[in-house]
Design a protein around this motif. Structure first.
Motif, PDB file in Angstrom:
ATOM      1  N   GLY A  60       0.813  -1.214   0.000  1.00 11.90           N
ATOM      2  CA  GLY A  60       0.000   0.000   0.000  1.00 11.90           C
ATOM      3  C   GLY A  60       0.839   1.253   0.000  1.00 11.90           C
ATOM      4  N   VAL A  61       1.926   1.257   0.773  1.00 12.83           N
ATOM      5  CA  VAL A  61       2.838   2.401   0.794  1.00 12.83           C
ATOM      6  C   VAL A  61       3.511   2.580  -0.560  1.00 12.83           C
ATOM      7  CG1 VAL A  61       5.024   3.215   1.756  1.00 12.83           C
ATOM      8  CG2 VAL A  61       3.244   2.376   3.280  1.00 12.83           C
ATOM      9  N   LEU A  62       3.902   1.466  -1.178  1.00 13.84           N
ATOM     10  CA  LEU A  62       4.641   1.542  -2.440  1.00 13.84           C
ATOM     11  C   LEU A  62       3.751   1.934  -3.620  1.00 13.84           C
ATOM     12  CD1 LEU A  62       6.901  -1.634  -2.134  1.00 13.84           C
ATOM     13  CD2 LEU A  62       7.680   0.744  -2.120  1.00 13.84           C
ATOM     14  N   TYR A  63       2.522   1.382  -3.682  1.00 11.51           N
ATOM     15  CA  TYR A  63       1.744   1.491  -4.909  1.00 11.51           C
ATOM     16  C   TYR A  63       0.355   2.110  -4.732  1.00 11.51           C
ATOM     17  CZ  TYR A  63       5.449  -1.685  -6.213  1.00 11.51           C
ATOM     18  OH  TYR A  63       6.679  -2.250  -6.426  1.00 11.51           O
ATOM     19  N   GLY A  64       0.029   2.530  -3.521  1.00 12.32           N
ATOM     20  CA  GLY A  64      -1.244   3.197  -3.328  1.00 12.32           C
ATOM     21  C   GLY A  64      -2.421   2.317  -3.722  1.00 12.32           C
ATOM     22  N   ALA A  70       3.587   6.690   3.796  1.00 11.46           N
ATOM     23  CA  ALA A  70       2.286   7.287   4.047  1.00 11.46           C
ATOM     24  C   ALA A  70       2.132   7.576   5.531  1.00 11.46           C
ATOM     25  CB  ALA A  70       1.175   6.340   3.584  1.00 11.46           C
ATOM     26  N   GLU A  71       2.093   8.857   5.920  1.00 13.23           N
ATOM     27  CA  GLU A  71       2.085   9.223   7.324  1.00 13.23           C
ATOM     28  C   GLU A  71       0.733   9.751   7.793  1.00 13.23           C
ATOM     29  OE1 GLU A  71       5.226  12.011   7.545  1.00 13.23           O
ATOM     30  OE2 GLU A  71       6.806  10.521   7.273  1.00 13.23           O
ATOM     31  N   ALA A  72      -0.186   9.971   6.874  1.00 11.13           N
ATOM     32  CA  ALA A  72      -1.451  10.564   7.280  1.00 11.13           C
ATOM     33  C   ALA A  72      -2.301   9.558   8.032  1.00 11.13           C
ATOM     34  CB  ALA A  72      -2.213  11.061   6.050  1.00 11.13           C
ATOM     35  N   ALA A  73      -3.285  10.068   8.723  1.00 11.31           N
ATOM     36  CA  ALA A  73      -4.179   9.204   9.490  1.00 11.31           C
ATOM     37  C   ALA A  73      -5.105   8.442   8.556  1.00 11.31           C
ATOM     38  CB  ALA A  73      -5.000  10.038  10.464  1.00 11.31           C
ATOM     39  N   PRO A  74      -5.614   7.272   8.974  1.00 14.22           N
ATOM     40  CA  PRO A  74      -6.568   6.553   8.150  1.00 14.22           C
ATOM     41  C   PRO A  74      -7.751   7.434   7.789  1.00 14.22           C
ATOM     42  CG  PRO A  74      -5.850   5.199   9.981  1.00 14.22           C
ATOM     43  CD  PRO A  74      -5.287   6.566  10.214  1.00 14.22           C
ATOM     44  N   GLY A  75      -8.181   7.336   6.534  1.00 11.47           N
ATOM     45  CA  GLY A  75      -9.292   8.138   6.080  1.00 11.47           C
ATOM     46  C   GLY A  75      -8.883   9.501   5.591  1.00 11.47           C
ATOM     47  N   ALA A  76      -7.561   9.773   5.503  1.00  9.59           N
ATOM     48  CA  ALA A  76      -7.112  11.060   5.002  1.00  9.59           C
ATOM     49  C   ALA A  76      -7.440  11.186   3.527  1.00  9.59           C
ATOM     50  CB  ALA A  76      -5.607  11.223   5.225  1.00  9.59           C
ATOM     51  N   ALA A  77      -7.371  12.384   3.007  1.00 10.34           N
ATOM     52  CA  ALA A  77      -7.704  12.605   1.606  1.00 10.34           C
ATOM     53  C   ALA A  77      -6.768  11.830   0.703  1.00 10.34           C
ATOM     54  CB  ALA A  77      -7.619  14.092   1.288  1.00 10.34           C
ATOM     55  N   PHE A 126     -10.483   3.547   2.295  1.00 16.27           N
ATOM     56  CA  PHE A 126      -9.829   4.628   3.013  1.00 16.27           C
ATOM     57  C   PHE A 126      -8.662   5.257   2.269  1.00 16.27           C
ATOM     58  CE2 PHE A 126     -11.587   1.646   6.164  1.00 16.27           C
ATOM     59  CZ  PHE A 126     -12.494   2.483   6.801  1.00 16.27           C
ATOM     60  N   GLY A 127      -8.195   4.603   1.196  1.00 19.57           N
ATOM     61  CA  GLY A 127      -7.081   5.145   0.434  1.00 19.57           C
ATOM     62  C   GLY A 127      -5.738   4.755   1.017  1.00 19.57           C
ATOM     63  N   PRO A 128      -4.653   5.097   0.311  1.00 16.17           N
ATOM     64  CA  PRO A 128      -3.325   4.660   0.730  1.00 16.17           C
ATOM     65  C   PRO A 128      -2.745   5.417   1.917  1.00 16.17           C
ATOM     66  CG  PRO A 128      -3.181   5.953  -1.282  1.00 16.17           C
ATOM     67  CD  PRO A 128      -4.643   5.741  -1.011  1.00 16.17           C
ATOM     68  N   LYS A 129      -3.166   6.657   2.136  1.00 17.71           N
ATOM     69  CA  LYS A 129      -2.613   7.427   3.245  1.00 17.71           C
ATOM     70  C   LYS A 129      -3.150   6.875   4.560  1.00 17.71           C
ATOM     71  CE  LYS A 129      -1.820  11.758   0.774  1.00 17.71           C
ATOM     72  NZ  LYS A 129      -2.064  13.215   0.753  1.00 17.71           N
ATOM     73  N   GLY A 130      -2.228   6.555   5.441  1.00 16.88           N
ATOM     74  CA  GLY A 130      -2.618   5.959   6.701  1.00 16.88           C
ATOM     75  C   GLY A 130      -2.957   4.492   6.623  1.00 16.88           C
TER      76      GLY A 130
END
Length: 397
Positions: free
Chosen positions: A130-134, A197-204, A335-339
């Motif tokens: 997830g961090v590598l490829y979103g 990816a450092e943002a919280a789960p559910g970030a944009a 939720f997307g890749p961030k977080g």
């Protein structure tokens, strides 16, 4: 922070094959080790069977408790250093099993292995992808699970062949060397994450996009956690009791073993179905299909009796195979890749705790009820779990 760039298909496939191979070996020498080795330990040591198997449950408990911190570490540093650490810790745990005397040494080795499993099994691999490829990580996740689906197929015969030759301690030491000289170098080939990816789960999903409503994030995560935890209770219980339960339906010992053995190929078949026909469907759709297969199999068994034992096992195995992929793909899609690594760590906590406790907690129920009632209750629990998926929708725009 910019989101991960769209991966080159060849690079993503290469990474998935590397991780899939490493995961196959890591699962084979850790999670699938007790099935062959623990009975020998009980026989040689004269120790209490509950204590010997309890060490493995303790390892799963430790793995669950550590999972959220592992997810946070992957979010901060990327997956590669965490996976490298997992190989070192797994090798250390296996070496302790092989070298330390007595049941205390067995228990200590499994405590270390619990940390190693938290650092390096599916959730960590999924978070790394997830961090590598979103959002493009779904197909690599499926590839990893396709390969690692053969971990028990490799691990159990390998252990069965090595234990008579090397003894169980020598087998553990051989596995420690295998992790150091095969798994560790494989993890060195995993690409570094340029921007963890450092943002919280559910970030944009994109810079400037409004984040989804916090209430939606909490509700969706809770529904996912309940779904996967209930399914973990079922799979952990049946992993220990399925042969006895099938025998309780009236099957002979050989027929019960033969039917139970179809679970592994059916899991791989479910993953192949997701990999091919399911690739165009939304991950939620695939998860709902996977969630529906087990209740359908249980209903068939209740209606048709022992004649439906094989179809039940096939549907149950295919359900587990699809949902293994869904554990990584659905949170990423919602939720997307961030977080995502943090979320995977939080999601793993209740799942692993359920896996650790369910076989012991449900054992009296399995012993007291008729086999058809046990499987019927499993189907009802799976139906309740499926109900958690039905209200889930992608984030409101």
């Amino acid at each position: 922070m910019n989101p991960p760039a769209a991966p080159a298909p060849a690079e993503a496939t290469r990474t998935a094959l590397i991780l899939g191979t490493a995961q196959t070996l890591a699962w084979a020498v850790s999670y699938y080790l007790p099935a062959v080795v623990a009975p020998v330990v009980v026989e040689e040591s004269g120790g209490d069977r509950t204590l010997v198997y309890g060490a493995f449950s303790l390892a799963l408990l430790i793995s669950g408790l550590c999972a959220p911190r592992v997810g946070a570490a992957i979010a901060q540093r990327g997956g590669r250093p965490v996976l490298l650490a997992s190989a070192l810790v797994l090798a250390c745990g296996l070496a302790l099993l092989g070298l330390l005397p007595g049941l205390w040494g067995w228990a200590l080795g499994w405590m270390v292995l619990g940390l190693g499993m938290a650092l390096g099994l599916y959730e960590a691999a999924f978070a790394t992808l997830g961090v590598l490829y979103g959002r493009a990580a779904r197909r690599p996740i499926t590839t990893v699970t396709l390969l690692a689906g053969f971990a028990s197929t490799l691990g159990w015969p390998m252990s069965a062949a090595l234990v008579p030759w090397l003894g169980w301690r020598g087998t553990c030491l051989a596995y420690a060397a295998l992790v150091l000289f095969v798994v560790l170098p494989l993890y060195l080939l995993v690409p570094r994450a340029a921007a963890p990816a450092e943002a919280a789960p559910g970030a944009a999903a994109e810079p400037g996009d409004p984040p989804p409503p916090a209430a939606w994030v909490r509700r969706s995560f809770l529904l996912l956690a309940v779904f996967f935890t209930l399914r973990a209770v079922i799979s952990a219980t049946l992993s220990v009791h399925i042969i006895a339960v099938l025998g309780g339906l009236g099957l002979s010992a050989a027929a019960a073993v033969g039917a139970a053995a179809l679970q592994g190929p059916s899991q791989v078949g479910g993953r192949l179905l997701e990999f091919t026909l399911g690739r165009a469907a939304h991950p939620l759709t695939a998860a709902r299909l996977g969630g529906a297969l087990l209740p359908a199999g249980a209903l068939l068994l209740v209606l048709a009796g022992p004649a439906a034992a094989v179809p039940f096992v096939v549907l149950y195995g295919a359900s587990n195979g699809i949902l293994t992929i869904s554990r990584g793909a659905v949170p990423l899609a919602l939720f997307g890749p961030k977080g995502y690594p943090v979320l995977m760590g939080r999601l793993a906590l209740p799942i692993l705790l359920a896996q650790a406790g369910a076989p012991t907690v449900t054992a009296p129920l399995v012993a007291a009820l008729p086999a058809v009632a046990v499987l019927g209750l499993g189907g009802l629990l799976a139906l309740l779990a499926l109900a958690c998926l039905l209200p889930l929708r992608p984030a409101p725009s």
